[in-house]
Design a protein around this motif. Structure first.
Motif, short mmCIF file in Angstrom:
data_model
loop_
_atom_site.label_atom_id
_atom_site.label_comp_id
_atom_site.label_asym_id
_atom_site.label_seq_id
_atom_site.Cartn_x
_atom_site.Cartn_y
_atom_site.Cartn_z
N TRP A 1 0.82 -1.21 0.00
CA TRP A 1 0.00 0.00 0.00
C TRP A 1 0.85 1.26 0.00
CZ3 TRP A 1 -4.99 0.79 -1.01
CH2 TRP A 1 -5.87 -0.29 -0.92
N VAL A 2 2.05 1.21 0.57
CA VAL A 2 2.91 2.39 0.59
C VAL A 2 3.28 2.81 -0.82
CG1 VAL A 2 5.25 3.18 1.16
CG2 VAL A 2 3.85 2.09 2.91
N SER A 3 3.60 1.85 -1.68
CA SER A 3 3.93 2.18 -3.07
C SER A 3 2.75 2.85 -3.76
CB SER A 3 4.33 0.90 -3.82
OG SER A 3 5.47 0.31 -3.26
N VAL A 4 1.55 2.32 -3.52
CA VAL A 4 0.36 2.91 -4.13
C VAL A 4 0.14 4.33 -3.63
CG1 VAL A 4 -2.16 2.73 -4.23
CG2 VAL A 4 -0.75 0.69 -4.54
N TRP A 5 0.31 4.53 -2.32
CA TRP A 5 0.13 5.86 -1.76
C TRP A 5 1.12 6.85 -2.35
CZ3 TRP A 5 -3.00 9.05 0.60
CH2 TRP A 5 -2.48 10.20 1.18
N CYS A 6 2.38 6.44 -2.50
CA CYS A 6 3.40 7.34 -3.05
C CYS A 6 3.09 7.68 -4.51
CB CYS A 6 4.78 6.70 -2.93
SG CYS A 6 5.42 6.61 -1.25
N ALA A 7 2.63 6.70 -5.28
CA ALA A 7 2.28 6.97 -6.67
C ALA A 7 1.08 7.91 -6.76
CB ALA A 7 1.97 5.66 -7.40
N LEU A 8 0.08 7.70 -5.92
CA LEU A 8 -1.08 8.60 -5.90
C LEU A 8 -0.68 9.99 -5.43
CD1 LEU A 8 -3.81 6.23 -4.39
CD2 LEU A 8 -3.62 7.02 -6.76
N SER A 9 0.23 10.08 -4.48
CA SER A 9 0.71 11.37 -4.01
C SER A 9 1.44 12.12 -5.12
CB SER A 9 1.64 11.19 -2.81
OG SER A 9 0.96 10.60 -1.73
N ALA A 10 2.20 11.38 -5.91
CA ALA A 10 2.92 12.00 -7.03
C ALA A 10 1.94 12.63 -8.01
CB ALA A 10 3.79 10.97 -7.73
N PHE A 11 0.85 11.92 -8.30
CA PHE A 11 -0.14 12.48 -9.21
C PHE A 11 -0.88 13.65 -8.56
CE2 PHE A 11 -4.61 12.63 -10.56
CZ PHE A 11 -4.42 13.02 -11.88
N ALA A 12 -1.26 13.50 -7.30
CA ALA A 12 -2.03 14.55 -6.62
C ALA A 12 -1.24 15.85 -6.54
CB ALA A 12 -2.42 14.09 -5.22
N LEU A 13 0.06 15.77 -6.34
CA LEU A 13 0.86 16.97 -6.15
C LEU A 13 1.53 17.46 -7.42
CD1 LEU A 13 2.46 16.05 -2.72
CD2 LEU A 13 0.70 17.74 -3.14
N LEU A 14 1.70 16.60 -8.42
CA LEU A 14 2.37 17.00 -9.65
C LEU A 14 1.44 16.98 -10.86
CD1 LEU A 14 5.70 15.00 -9.23
CD2 LEU A 14 5.25 17.37 -8.60
N GLY A 15 0.37 16.20 -10.79
CA GLY A 15 -0.52 16.09 -11.93
C GLY A 15 -1.79 16.88 -11.82
N THR A 16 -1.93 17.70 -10.77
CA THR A 16 -3.15 18.49 -10.59
C THR A 16 -2.83 19.98 -10.48
OG1 THR A 16 -3.04 18.17 -8.18
CG2 THR A 16 -4.35 16.59 -9.46
N THR A 17 -1.67 20.39 -10.93
CA THR A 17 -1.28 21.79 -10.87
C THR A 17 -1.91 22.58 -12.02
OG1 THR A 17 0.71 21.41 -12.20
CG2 THR A 17 0.91 21.14 -9.81
N ARG A 18 -1.76 23.89 -11.95
CA ARG A 18 -2.26 24.73 -13.06
C ARG A 18 -1.52 24.40 -14.35
NH1 ARG A 18 -1.35 31.02 -12.37
NH2 ARG A 18 0.79 30.26 -12.63
N GLU A 19 -0.21 24.18 -14.24
CA GLU A 19 0.58 23.81 -15.41
C GLU A 19 0.10 22.49 -16.00
OE1 GLU A 19 1.80 24.53 -12.47
OE2 GLU A 19 2.76 26.49 -12.74
N ALA A 20 -0.25 21.55 -15.11
CA ALA A 20 -0.77 20.26 -15.59
C ALA A 20 -2.10 20.45 -16.31
CB ALA A 20 -0.92 19.29 -14.42
N GLY A 21 -2.97 21.32 -15.75
CA GLY A 21 -4.24 21.59 -16.40
C GLY A 21 -4.07 22.16 -17.79
N GLU A 22 -3.07 23.02 -17.97
CA GLU A 22 -2.79 23.57 -19.29
C GLU A 22 -2.35 22.47 -20.26
OE1 GLU A 22 0.11 26.54 -18.54
OE2 GLU A 22 -1.30 27.96 -17.61
N ARG A 23 -1.60 21.53 -19.75
CA ARG A 23 -1.16 20.42 -20.60
C ARG A 23 -2.33 19.52 -20.97
NH1 ARG A 23 4.42 19.96 -20.48
NH2 ARG A 23 5.39 21.40 -18.99
N TYR A 24 -3.23 19.28 -20.03
CA TYR A 24 -4.41 18.48 -20.35
C TYR A 24 -5.26 19.16 -21.42
CZ TYR A 24 -3.23 16.19 -15.90
OH TYR A 24 -2.59 15.55 -14.88
N ARG A 25 -5.44 20.46 -21.27
CA ARG A 25 -6.24 21.20 -22.26
C ARG A 25 -5.57 21.20 -23.63
NH1 ARG A 25 -7.32 24.29 -17.57
NH2 ARG A 25 -5.50 25.61 -17.93
N ALA A 26 -4.24 21.36 -23.63
CA ALA A 26 -3.51 21.33 -24.90
C ALA A 26 -3.63 19.97 -25.57
CB ALA A 26 -2.04 21.69 -24.67
N PHE A 27 -3.56 18.92 -24.77
CA PHE A 27 -3.71 17.58 -25.31
C PHE A 27 -5.12 17.38 -25.85
CE2 PHE A 27 -4.74 13.05 -24.75
CZ PHE A 27 -3.76 12.48 -25.55
N GLY A 28 -6.12 17.87 -25.11
CA GLY A 28 -7.49 17.76 -25.57
C GLY A 28 -7.71 18.49 -26.88
#
Length: 329
Positions: free
Chosen positions: A279-306
């Protein structure tokens, strides 16, 4: 207890796929400072993938389906225990020296040296630990029901130095740099903002700086706590003096197959430690997404990809429409 394993399967799959999202742009825009970030996502995501596969293959059974997979996956599991805190140490150490030396204008040689040090910490150390663990590996591997392939490390005095203490010492070093970075961000916000504006990489903003520091602390809490628990279990179980290579590896090809009812009942802390390991590995992977994949910069990348997908689909539609018009005429 099967429901617990099914819940883990879903969480592990989501953790692996979500952690892969920020990894894509951190790799494509790789620079001398974000190697540790890529390594953190790599170790947490890869170990989540391994435990995900195990949770499916050995759901409710202890059959030795794929010995070769177990040989590989147990090595990855051992390396990830060190790789997660080591990559976090690489991140926090790199940020610490960058913001204090204003290294936005590094030379090529300086960037290469920084990258080499990060790879040495976040990649070479886990691999070295994985290799050394073979010395205290009592038999080929264990198969635990629902959990799957599990490393078979014997409890000897040498195990402390070759396996157990590595993530603890590395975690303490990562925590020290994390605390220093938190203190610097709080006391030097203005100078830090000024320096970040001059940084060539758009990935390193104050928001990402703060998130990386938070990620370091959250990852430390879980991985360090679990490592300390492993140390306590090893001490209370009573380690034996190192009997020698021949004795430890006398029955090396053996595979122990353990039902959940047995490994979970091996003591409250012992069963909990086995479950928390994955479970620790899963938590760390989810934390990586929560803190790095939900930023404003990430949102811009999602919109650009869309937008890119919409343009591709729209282009194909236009081509089909032109073709159909020609046929009508």
């Amino acid at each position: 207890m099967t429901a617990v394993n099914h819940l883990f399967t879903v969480c592990a799959l989501f953790a692996f796929t979500s952690a892969s999202v920020p990894l894509t742009w951190h790799l494509t825009e790789a620079s001398s400072w974000n190697a540790g970030t890529c390594l953190f996502i790599f170790w947490s995501g890869l170990s989540s993938l391994v435990w995900f596969v195990n949770s499916i293959v050995w759901d409710g059974n202890i059959v030795n389906w794929t010995p070769a997979w177990c040989d590989v996956s147990t090595r990855i599991a051992i390396a990830a225990v060190v790789g997660i805190p080591a990559s976090m140490l690489a991140i926090q150490r790199r940020i610490y020296y960058m913001v204090r030396t204003s290294s936005s204008n590094e030379t090529v040689n300086q960037r290469r040296r920084a990258l080499a040090i990060d790879l040495l910490i976040g990649l070479a150390l886990p691999i070295l630990n994985m290799i050394l663990s073979v010395i205290v590996q009592g038999h080929r591997f264990d198969i635990l029901e629902d959990v799957g392939c599990y490393p078979a490390i014997v409890n000897t005095s040498l195990t402390y130095f070759l396996v157990t203490l590595w993530p603890i010492f590395i975690g303490i070093a990562a925590l020290v740099f994390t605390a220093l970075n938190l203190s610097y961000a709080r006391n030097h916000r203005h100078s830090l903002d000024s320096w970040l504006e001059c940084t060539p990489s758009q990935l390193l903003t104050f928001s990402s700086y703060r998130r990386l520091v938070i990620l370091g602390f959250s990852a430390f809490v879980l991985s360090f706590w679990l490592s300390v628990q492993d140390l306590a279990l090893q001490i209370t179980a009573g380690s034996v003096a190192w009997p020698g290579w021949t004795v430890v590896h006398a029955d090396f090809g053996r595979v122990d197959q353990v039902p959940r009812g047995i490994w979970a009942a091996g003591g409250k802390d012992s069963g909990l430690a086995v479950e928390l390991r994955r479970w620790v590995s899963v938590w760390c992977a989810l934390s990586a997404f929560a803190l790095l994949g939900t930023t404003r910069e990430a949102g811009e990348r999602y919109r650009a990809f869309g937008r890119m997908i919409l343009r591709a689909v729209g282009g194909k539609s236009d081509q089909r429409g032109d073709g159909s018009g020609d046929i009508k005429r």
